[in-house]
Write a protein that holds these residues in place. Structure first.
Motif, PDB file in Angstrom:
ATOM      1  N   GLN A   1       0.826  -1.182   0.000  1.00 53.76           N
ATOM      2  CA  GLN A   1       0.000   0.000   0.000  1.00 53.76           C
ATOM      3  C   GLN A   1       0.863   1.236   0.000  1.00 53.76           C
ATOM      4  O   GLN A   1       1.922   1.282   0.618  1.00 53.76           O
ATOM      5  N   VAL A   2       0.407   2.227  -0.747  1.00 49.68           N
ATOM      6  CA  VAL A   2       1.120   3.504  -0.848  1.00 49.68           C
ATOM      7  C   VAL A   2       0.150   4.630  -0.509  1.00 49.68           C
ATOM      8  O   VAL A   2      -0.987   4.644  -0.982  1.00 49.68           O
ATOM      9  N   GLN A   3       0.606   5.542   0.302  1.00 46.13           N
ATOM     10  CA  GLN A   3      -0.184   6.720   0.643  1.00 46.13           C
ATOM     11  C   GLN A   3       0.547   7.968   0.160  1.00 46.13           C
ATOM     12  O   GLN A   3       1.775   8.062   0.283  1.00 46.13           O
ATOM     13  N   VAL A   4      -0.225   8.886  -0.369  1.00 45.15           N
ATOM     14  CA  VAL A   4       0.319  10.155  -0.845  1.00 45.15           C
ATOM     15  C   VAL A   4      -0.465  11.269  -0.166  1.00 45.15           C
ATOM     16  O   VAL A   4      -1.678  11.348  -0.308  1.00 45.15           O
ATOM     17  N   VAL A   5       0.243  12.113   0.570  1.00 39.31           N
ATOM     18  CA  VAL A   5      -0.413  13.144   1.369  1.00 39.31           C
ATOM     19  C   VAL A   5       0.190  14.508   1.064  1.00 39.31           C
ATOM     20  O   VAL A   5       1.407  14.688   1.147  1.00 39.31           O
ATOM     21  N   GLU A   6      -0.679  15.466   0.708  1.00 40.74           N
ATOM     22  CA  GLU A   6      -0.235  16.834   0.450  1.00 40.74           C
ATOM     23  C   GLU A   6      -0.502  17.714   1.675  1.00 40.74           C
ATOM     24  O   GLU A   6      -1.395  17.418   2.478  1.00 40.74           O
ATOM     25  N   SER A   7       0.228  18.809   1.747  1.00 39.93           N
ATOM     26  CA  SER A   7      -0.011  19.816   2.767  1.00 39.93           C
ATOM     27  C   SER A   7       0.471  21.160   2.253  1.00 39.93           C
ATOM     28  O   SER A   7       1.220  21.222   1.264  1.00 39.93           O
ATOM     29  N   GLY A   8       0.024  22.211   2.913  1.00 37.69           N
ATOM     30  CA  GLY A   8       0.538  23.540   2.604  1.00 37.69           C
ATOM     31  C   GLY A   8      -0.386  24.448   1.825  1.00 37.69           C
ATOM     32  O   GLY A   8      -0.029  25.592   1.552  1.00 37.69           O
ATOM     33  N   GLY A   9      -1.561  23.986   1.476  1.00 39.57           N
ATOM     34  CA  GLY A   9      -2.491  24.856   0.771  1.00 39.57           C
ATOM     35  C   GLY A   9      -3.033  25.937   1.686  1.00 39.57           C
ATOM     36  O   GLY A   9      -2.764  25.964   2.886  1.00 39.57           O
ATOM     37  N   GLY A  10      -3.793  26.854   1.109  1.00 46.61           N
ATOM     38  CA  GLY A  10      -4.388  27.919   1.901  1.00 46.61           C
ATOM     39  C   GLY A  10      -4.811  29.077   1.033  1.00 46.61           C
ATOM     40  O   GLY A  10      -4.919  28.948  -0.190  1.00 46.61           O
ATOM     41  N   SER A  11      -5.066  30.199   1.693  1.00 45.73           N
ATOM     42  CA  SER A  11      -5.497  31.405   0.999  1.00 45.73           C
ATOM     43  C   SER A  11      -4.412  32.462   1.067  1.00 45.73           C
ATOM     44  O   SER A  11      -3.766  32.626   2.109  1.00 45.73           O
ATOM     45  N   VAL A  12      -4.235  33.173  -0.021  1.00 51.44           N
ATOM     46  CA  VAL A  12      -3.198  34.197  -0.090  1.00 51.44           C
ATOM     47  C   VAL A  12      -3.649  35.290  -1.044  1.00 51.44           C
ATOM     48  O   VAL A  12      -4.462  35.042  -1.945  1.00 51.44           O
ATOM     49  N   GLN A  13      -3.134  36.486  -0.842  1.00 49.73           N
ATOM     50  CA  GLN A  13      -3.458  37.584  -1.751  1.00 49.73           C
ATOM     51  C   GLN A  13      -2.610  37.500  -3.008  1.00 49.73           C
ATOM     52  O   GLN A  13      -1.525  36.893  -2.997  1.00 49.73           O
ATOM     53  N   PRO A  14      -3.083  38.090  -4.089  1.00 49.03           N
ATOM     54  CA  PRO A  14      -2.270  38.124  -5.312  1.00 49.03           C
ATOM     55  C   PRO A  14      -0.886  38.695  -5.048  1.00 49.03           C
ATOM     56  O   PRO A  14      -0.744  39.672  -4.302  1.00 49.03           O
ATOM     57  N   GLY A  15       0.115  38.048  -5.630  1.00 48.90           N
ATOM     58  CA  GLY A  15       1.501  38.440  -5.397  1.00 48.90           C
ATOM     59  C   GLY A  15       2.159  37.698  -4.256  1.00 48.90           C
ATOM     60  O   GLY A  15       3.383  37.786  -4.081  1.00 48.90           O
ATOM     61  N   GLY A  16       1.372  36.983  -3.491  1.00 46.74           N
ATOM     62  CA  GLY A  16       1.894  36.247  -2.353  1.00 46.74           C
ATOM     63  C   GLY A  16       2.522  34.919  -2.737  1.00 46.74           C
ATOM     64  O   GLY A  16       2.613  34.569  -3.924  1.00 46.74           O
ATOM     65  N   SER A  17       2.938  34.179  -1.704  1.00 43.77           N
ATOM     66  CA  SER A  17       3.621  32.899  -1.915  1.00 43.77           C
ATOM     67  C   SER A  17       3.022  31.815  -1.035  1.00 43.77           C
ATOM     68  O   SER A  17       2.492  32.096   0.043  1.00 43.77           O
TER      69      SER A  17
END
Length: 121
Positions: A1-17
């Motif tokens: 079995q393989v699991q793939v987990v993302e993190s780090g999304g969110g909301s940001v203003q234009p020009g942000g990172s």
């Protein structure tokens, strides 16, 4: 079995990172290409960036010069650094990895569950 987990999304203003991270875990023998895709509402899923096991990198034209993909083979992770974000970057971002498990001789593609990125003022 393989699991793939993302993190780090969110909301940001234009020009942000934002920085997205993805970790693959489980009975992994080898990982070939790792990549990031995104899907905006009403649109098809599209490739954002990919990095091969030997390091070859591809970017979508729309993100060249703004996004940087990197991987850590020792940790089975891939990251996407997103700078100068625009409203059109708003989408659900999915991690994609090509894996050969310790119990198989064939390669299989695994997807994460996705993480939302919203760019809005």
């Amino acid at each position: 079995q393989v699991q793939v987990v993302e993190s780090g999304g969110g909301s940001v203003q234009p020009g942000g990172s934002l920085r997205l991270s993805c970790t693959a875990s489980g009975t992994i023998s080898s990982i070939a290409t790792m990549g990031w895709y995104r899907q905006a509402p009403g649109k098809q899923r599209e490739l954002v960036a990919s990095i091969a096991g030997v390091g070859n990198i591809d970017y979508a034209d729309s993100v060249k010069g703004r996004f940087t993909i990197s991987r850590d083979n020792a940790k089975n992770t891939v990251a996407l650094q997103m700078n100068s974000l625009k409203s059109e970057d708003t989408a659900v971002y999915f991690c994609n990895v090509d894996v050969r498990t310790s119990t198989s001789v064939t390669w299989k593609t695994y997807w994460g569950q996705g993480t939302q990125v919203t760019v809005s003022s």
